[in-house]
Design a protein around this motif. Structure first.
Motif, short mmCIF file in Angstrom:
data_model
loop_
_atom_site.label_atom_id
_atom_site.label_comp_id
_atom_site.label_asym_id
_atom_site.label_seq_id
_atom_site.Cartn_x
_atom_site.Cartn_y
_atom_site.Cartn_z
N ILE A 120 0.83 -1.22 0.00
CA ILE A 120 0.00 0.00 0.00
C ILE A 120 0.87 1.27 0.00
CG2 ILE A 120 -0.33 0.17 2.53
CD1 ILE A 120 -3.29 0.86 1.86
N THR A 124 0.78 3.83 -3.03
CA THR A 124 0.33 5.19 -2.70
C THR A 124 1.33 6.22 -3.22
OG1 THR A 124 -0.74 4.35 -0.71
CG2 THR A 124 -0.40 6.71 -0.81
N TYR A 308 -8.08 13.13 -10.19
CA TYR A 308 -7.94 12.52 -8.85
C TYR A 308 -8.86 11.30 -8.68
CZ TYR A 308 -5.12 16.51 -7.26
OH TYR A 308 -4.13 17.46 -7.11
N PRO A 309 -10.17 11.42 -9.03
CA PRO A 309 -11.02 10.22 -8.85
C PRO A 309 -10.57 9.04 -9.71
CG PRO A 309 -12.35 12.12 -9.48
CD PRO A 309 -10.97 12.60 -9.40
N VAL A 310 -10.14 9.29 -10.96
CA VAL A 310 -9.72 8.17 -11.81
C VAL A 310 -8.43 7.57 -11.27
CG1 VAL A 310 -8.98 7.50 -14.14
CG2 VAL A 310 -10.93 9.01 -13.86
N LEU A 312 -7.60 7.51 -8.14
CA LEU A 312 -8.01 6.73 -6.96
C LEU A 312 -8.61 5.39 -7.38
CD1 LEU A 312 -8.37 6.76 -3.82
CD2 LEU A 312 -10.70 7.55 -4.23
N LEU A 313 -9.39 5.41 -8.46
CA LEU A 313 -10.01 4.18 -8.97
C LEU A 313 -8.92 3.18 -9.40
CD1 LEU A 313 -12.86 3.18 -9.39
CD2 LEU A 313 -12.86 4.23 -11.65
N PHE A 315 -5.89 3.09 -8.31
CA PHE A 315 -5.24 2.64 -7.07
C PHE A 315 -6.03 1.51 -6.42
CE2 PHE A 315 -5.23 3.14 -2.39
CZ PHE A 315 -3.91 2.81 -2.14
N VAL A 316 -7.35 1.69 -6.36
CA VAL A 316 -8.20 0.66 -5.72
C VAL A 316 -8.12 -0.65 -6.52
CG1 VAL A 316 -10.57 0.05 -5.07
CG2 VAL A 316 -9.75 2.35 -4.69
N ILE A 317 -8.15 -0.55 -7.86
CA ILE A 317 -8.06 -1.77 -8.67
C ILE A 317 -6.72 -2.46 -8.43
CG2 ILE A 317 -8.03 -2.70 -11.04
CD1 ILE A 317 -9.93 -0.41 -11.81
N MET A 319 -4.91 -2.31 -5.77
CA MET A 319 -4.85 -2.86 -4.40
C MET A 319 -5.73 -4.09 -4.23
SD MET A 319 -2.72 -1.50 -2.36
CE MET A 319 -3.24 -2.36 -0.91
N THR A 320 -6.89 -4.08 -4.91
CA THR A 320 -7.84 -5.17 -4.66
C THR A 320 -7.66 -6.36 -5.61
OG1 THR A 320 -9.46 -4.10 -6.07
CG2 THR A 320 -9.64 -3.65 -3.73
N MET B 1 -7.61 -0.37 4.79
CA MET B 1 -7.53 0.39 3.53
C MET B 1 -8.81 1.17 3.26
SD MET B 1 -6.84 -0.93 -0.37
CE MET B 1 -8.51 -0.98 -0.95
N LEU B 5 -9.45 5.03 2.09
CA LEU B 5 -10.19 5.41 0.88
C LEU B 5 -11.24 6.47 1.19
CD1 LEU B 5 -10.91 2.08 -1.05
CD2 LEU B 5 -9.30 3.88 -1.62
N ILE B 12 -10.74 14.62 -1.80
CA ILE B 12 -10.98 14.92 -3.23
C ILE B 12 -12.26 15.75 -3.39
CG2 ILE B 12 -11.50 13.91 -5.50
CD1 ILE B 12 -9.63 11.58 -4.79
N LEU B 35 -17.60 8.50 -9.71
CA LEU B 35 -16.31 7.80 -9.77
C LEU B 35 -15.80 7.45 -8.37
CD1 LEU B 35 -14.52 9.81 -12.62
CD2 LEU B 35 -15.22 7.42 -12.71
N LEU B 36 -15.97 8.39 -7.45
CA LEU B 36 -15.53 8.12 -6.07
C LEU B 36 -16.37 7.00 -5.46
CD1 LEU B 36 -14.89 11.71 -4.68
CD2 LEU B 36 -13.20 10.03 -5.40
N ALA B 39 -15.10 3.74 -6.73
CA ALA B 39 -13.84 3.39 -6.07
C ALA B 39 -14.11 2.85 -4.66
CB ALA B 39 -12.92 4.61 -6.00
N LEU B 42 -15.70 -0.63 -4.82
CA LEU B 42 -14.70 -1.68 -5.11
C LEU B 42 -13.90 -2.03 -3.86
CD1 LEU B 42 -13.21 -0.78 -8.62
CD2 LEU B 42 -14.59 -2.75 -8.01
N GLN B 46 -14.16 -5.72 -1.84
CA GLN B 46 -12.97 -6.51 -1.48
C GLN B 46 -12.95 -6.81 0.02
OE1 GLN B 46 -10.43 -7.84 -2.95
NE2 GLN B 46 -9.06 -8.13 -1.21
N THR B 52 -14.28 -9.14 -6.98
CA THR B 52 -14.24 -7.85 -7.68
C THR B 52 -14.50 -8.08 -9.17
OG1 THR B 52 -11.88 -8.05 -8.11
CG2 THR B 52 -12.51 -6.96 -6.06
#
Lengths: 362, 70
Positions: A120, A124, A308-310, A312-313, A315-317, A319-320, B1, B5, B12, B35-36, B39, B42, B46, B52
């Protein structure tokens, strides 16, 4: 009114070269050698040939729909509802490619250099850098690519020159021992990764010379294919096809065996810095394309607020998904190529045929 | 995590979302929130052990890939 971002043909070439080389060098050589064996370089050459043919279609579409990328011309060709659904697959694909690449970088760093650092933390830091770079704009990313990419290319050339004495060409014989099938399936595998440079269709509308799109892609793909084919050939020549096929990153192992006057000079840290820098910049390019694509599909006035949101998305993909290097390798070898071939070749050829059939122009 | 988030999402919204809302750029604001939300979903998926979308995609395509790239 926002200033329109413009990149030069030179930056276009270097950005594409960086995308092709980073993705292939950081993820592919071991998988390709594992899958194709001694004929890996032939698979790269075949993939290069197919990709150049595909580039003609992308360049033609870029000129047929001036000022539009494939997300915009998919709406022009197919109309709003269906065009938007089809167009959304491109940004989603870029998002997946960026997450996959960042996770590959994370796993490489945590296994080779930072074994005690949590994933992480590594991801990050990487994604913070990407978000910062993208907030500055694609022109800034292009300028950094213009500096870093030639260094990346020179580092490969120096590596190849210094490694020549250790290469045993007999390890490459016999060629075509398993017939043609492994070369064809291997070329599809590498083509799906080289094919991420369909990003050219995102660069053509912001290029100061859109008609140079094909030239830029041809130079970048040729340089990238040259690097990757020599890399796999030398990896087999030094380690043998079985050992090289089981390595996470044969390129890094090659750097580790470089010796000058019989002294092992351990250049891997320097190579790592360049390769990771290029990988992060490549992910930044992919996330830029993804946020721009999503903004265009929704019909937003600017994509800047979506960065920023994309990020973050992505990043989440990262990580998960892909919890171990084995899972990531399985995904990259057996799943990603199918998605890549569908998006890079299938969707674009569909759009090309529909544009001709429906007589649509930009 | 997941807590991390949530914190990042709030930051943001404060940095990007509020200026959009003030400028009445509703479409941009709703897209950002969507989008948030994706995220966060997701991350939550998990956390509670539901597969996922990437895992579902992998389950779907893996046998075909295994047959082609053997």
């Amino acid at each position: 009114m926002l200033k329109k971002e413009i990149i030069s043909t030179n930056q276009f070439v270097w950005m594409l070269f960086m995308i092709i080389t980073s993705i292939t060098v950081l993820e592919i050589p071991g998988l390709l050698i594992h899958s194709v064996g001694r004929d890996a370089w032939l698979a790269v050459m075949l993939a290069w040939f197919f990709d150049v043919l595909l580039a003609i279609v992308y360049a033609y579409m870029g000129l047929r729909f001036p000022g539009q990328n494939f997300i915009q011309y998919s709406v022009t060709i197919l109309g709003k509802p269906f065009g938007r659904v089809l167009g959304l697959m491109f940004p989603l694909f870029f998002l997946l490619a960026a997450s996959n690449l960042m996770k590959a970088i994370g796993i490489l760093l945590s296994t080779m250099i930072l074994p005690k650092t949590p994933m992480i933390v590594i991801l990050t830091l990487g994604y913070l850098l990407i978000a910062y770079a993208l907030k500055k704009g694609i022109e800034v990313v292009a300028r950094v690519s213009e500096i870093l990419s030639p260094i990346y290319l020179i580092s490969f050339i120096l590596l190849f020159i210094t490694i020549i004495p250790s290469v045993k060409m007999d390890s490459l014989k016999p060629q075509l021992a398993e017939g043609f099938y492994p070369i064809i399936s291997g070329s599809l595998l590498i083509w799906s990764f080289i094919g991420i440079c369909i990003m050219m269709a995102m660069y053509i509308p912001i290029s100061n010379s859109p008609s140079d799109g094909f030239k830029a892609k041809f130079i970048a793909v040729s340089l990238g294919a040259f690097v990757i084919s020599i890399l796999v050939t030398f990896s087999i020549g030094v380690f043998g096809s079985e050992q090289a096929g089981n390595m996470i990153n044969p390129g890094l192992q090659l750097v580790r065996v470089v010796s000058i006057r019989n002294i092992n000079v351990r250049l891997d840290a320097i190579w790592f810095i360049i390769a990771i820098g290029a990988g992060i910049l490549t992910s930044a390019n992919l996330i830029w394309a993804s946020s721009l694509g999503i903004s265009q599909i929704v019909g937003l006035s600017t994509h800047k607020a979506m960065i920023y949101p994309v990020t973050l998305l992505a990043f989440v993909i990262s990580m998960t998904s892909f919890h171990s290097s084995r899972e990531l390798l399985n995904f990259s070898l057996y799943v990603f190529p199918l998605i890549g071939v569908f998006v890079e070749i299938g969707l674009e050829m569909f759009l090309f045929i529909m544009a001709l059939f429906l007589k649509k122009r930009g | 995590m997941f807590l991390m988030l949530i914190i990042i999402s709030v930051i943001i919204i404060l940095v990007e979302g509020l200026p959009l809302a003030r400028k009445k750029q509703r479409k941009e604001f709703y897209t950002l929130i969507s989008l948030l939300t994706i995220a966060l979903t997701l991350g939550l998926v998990q956390q509670i052990g539901i597969p996922t979308p990437i895992e579902l995609l992998e389950d779907l395509l893996y046998p075909f890939g295994k047959a082609i790239f053997r």
